[in-house]
Write a protein that holds these residues in place. Structure first.
Motif, mmCIF file in Angstrom:
data_model
loop_
_atom_site.group_PDB
_atom_site.id
_atom_site.type_symbol
_atom_site.label_atom_id
_atom_site.label_comp_id
_atom_site.label_asym_id
_atom_site.label_seq_id
_atom_site.Cartn_x
_atom_site.Cartn_y
_atom_site.Cartn_z
ATOM 1 N N HIS A 132 39.637 38.496 33.160
ATOM 2 C CA HIS A 132 40.169 37.152 33.429
ATOM 3 C C HIS A 132 41.492 37.199 34.199
ATOM 4 O O HIS A 132 42.379 36.380 33.964
ATOM 5 C CB HIS A 132 40.333 36.387 32.114
ATOM 6 N N VAL B 28 41.292 40.356 28.616
ATOM 7 C CA VAL B 28 41.645 39.409 29.680
ATOM 8 C C VAL B 28 42.123 40.137 30.929
ATOM 9 O O VAL B 28 41.904 39.666 32.048
ATOM 10 C CB VAL B 28 42.689 38.367 29.207
ATOM 11 N N SER C 196 32.169 28.683 32.257
ATOM 12 C CA SER C 196 31.874 29.585 31.145
ATOM 13 C C SER C 196 30.399 29.426 30.785
ATOM 14 O O SER C 196 29.749 28.436 31.156
ATOM 15 C CB SER C 196 32.747 29.272 29.921
ATOM 16 N N THR D 206 39.526 36.292 39.645
ATOM 17 C CA THR D 206 38.599 35.217 39.281
ATOM 18 C C THR D 206 38.636 34.038 40.245
ATOM 19 O O THR D 206 37.601 33.422 40.504
ATOM 20 C CB THR D 206 38.896 34.710 37.857
ATOM 21 N N GLY E 35 40.649 32.352 34.948
ATOM 22 C CA GLY E 35 41.587 33.463 34.952
ATOM 23 C C GLY E 35 43.019 32.998 34.751
ATOM 24 O O GLY E 35 43.336 31.821 34.951
ATOM 25 N N ARG F 80 34.158 32.314 36.033
ATOM 26 C CA ARG F 80 35.051 32.474 34.885
ATOM 27 C C ARG F 80 36.462 32.068 35.259
ATOM 28 O O ARG F 80 36.853 32.094 36.426
ATOM 29 C CB ARG F 80 35.004 33.877 34.336
ATOM 30 N N MET G 218 43.608 32.174 26.761
ATOM 31 C CA MET G 218 43.679 33.336 27.654
ATOM 32 C C MET G 218 45.131 33.681 27.985
ATOM 33 O O MET G 218 45.498 34.856 28.062
ATOM 34 C CB MET G 218 42.896 33.056 28.935
#
Length: 388
Positions: A348, A344, A153, A353, A173, A171, A282
């Motif tokens: 994500h 997301v 991040s 990801t 996920g 990132r 997330m």
């Protein structure tokens, strides 16, 4: 192998991590290992024997090394330092046999052992937001090996500013359900939950104090303590037995996130130190569960634009008020949940990801890699700023 002069892809890869435990960082590592296996690479994972190694799929070869983290059995600082140094040497002897393999370090604790092993080049996946004095020493030892440094991040990357020559930002996920949530809250009293390792910096004690201020609320603390934090976990259970919380808090241990989230009104991340993710937030956003998190680290980016509620770290009053606001405004909460899911789902999704993160670590490119969103981009850190 990955060489310091150019990027090349080996047909084998070794992931190295310092702890026998399995938490979010190790789950990310195993996702990357699975992607390597999907690409036809042979996969080995070097770690101590424990819950992590016991969870390996059949195609992953376990390379046993000693624990390279804090030794809770040693009573003095000098004794702990000596024990860690000895473990580094023992691990280096084992890792020396893998010098021709592409290597991904999943923890800064592994870098001195890799240096001692004579490894030429290492990709380092950075999960931690804060950089302690001890971690700076580890990075200083491993810096000559670092060919690719990838943070999970922007806030994680910012902690490395001036300590490595360059840091890329990937990132994290999670699994994204096909159906978008409606945002409707469960009926009945507020049911707050947290998915967390039971360790002090996760702020679970703050979460309990906040729930104590909400007369009708119940709480679920889903997670387990690592060996060094069993005392903290005992304190949490003792606090939950006080009259103002008695009968309102459950500790189910480690659970499937989807099963737990389906029963909650709100998911809380009460960390008192900045989070690099967190993955649990997330997962909640993907599941259509509103999120309240502390206002530092990556949650500040993740929950921006009214995708969640942010509160000051260590403030149970503000946390209680935030949880109450979720239940008090069902229409506003439903809109927030839909924004969170959309974010997301776009940025994500683990199907995208994980391959993109692996490409960054290996120095390869993938046509399927998605463009990075605003909360997953950071400028490269300053080079030549010394070691940590």
């Amino acid at each position: 192998m990955i060489d310091s002069g150019e990027s090349a892809v080996s047909d084998s890869i070794l992931f190295v991590t310092h702890s026998p435990q399995r938490s979010g960082a190790e789950s990310v590592m195993l996702d990357l290992a699975a992607e390597c296996h999907r690409r036809g690479m042979s996969v080995s994972v070097a770690c101590p024997v424990g819950p992590l190694s016991e969870s390996f799929p059949p195609w992953a070869v376990h390379v046993e090394i000693p624990h390279l983290g804090r030794d809770h059995g040693r009573r003095t600082r000098a004794g702990a330092a000596w024990g860690m140094a000895r473990s580094m040497v023992v691990a280096a002897r084992t890792l020396r046999a893998h010098r021709g393999t592409a290597i991904v370090a999943n923890s800064a604790h592994t870098l001195p052992a890799l240096r001692l092993a004579g490894v030429r080049s290492v990709a380092w996946l950075v999960h931690d937001h804060l950089v302690s004095r001890k971690t700076r020493v580890f990075i200083g030892a491993g810096r000559p090996l670092l060919h690719h440094v990838v943070a999970v991040s922007p806030t994680t990357a910012s902690a490395l500013d001036g300590l490595v020559d360059h840091v890329a930002v990937g990132r994290l996920g999670v699994d994204i359900p096909d159906d978008a949530p409606t945002g409707a809250l469960p009926t009945g009293p507020l049911r707050a939950g947290t998915l967390s390792v039971l360790t002090p910096w996760k702020g679970v004690d703050v979460f309990l104090e906040a729930v104590a201020r909400l007369d009708d609320a119940t709480a679920v603390v889903a997670g387990e303590a690592f060996p060094g934090d069993v005392g903290y976990a005992a304190q949490l259970r003792e606090r939950a037995g006080h009259p103002d919380l008695a009968g309102r808090v459950t500790f189910p241990g480690r659970v499937r996130a989807a099963d737990a989230l389906a029963q909650w009104t709100v998911h809380v991340s009460a960390s008192i130190a900045p989070e690099a993710g967190p993955l649990t937030a997330m997962e909640a956003m993907a599941a259509g569960v509103p999120v309240v998190a502390t206002d530092h680290g990556n949650p500040r980016n993740l929950l921006a634009d009214r995708r969640g509620v942010l509160v000051p770290p260590g403030d149970p009053v503000a946390l209680a008020d935030a949880m109450s606001s979720i239940a008090a405004d069902p229409h506003g909460t439903a809109a927030m949940v839909r924004r969170a899911y959309a974010h997301v789902a776009e940025h994500h999704d683990r199907r995208e990801t994980v391959p993109a993160l692996l490409d960054l670590l290996l120095g390869t490119t993938s046509s399927s890699a998605p463009a990075a969103p605003a909360d997953a981009v950071a400028a490269p850190s300053r080079g030549g700023g010394g070691s940590r």
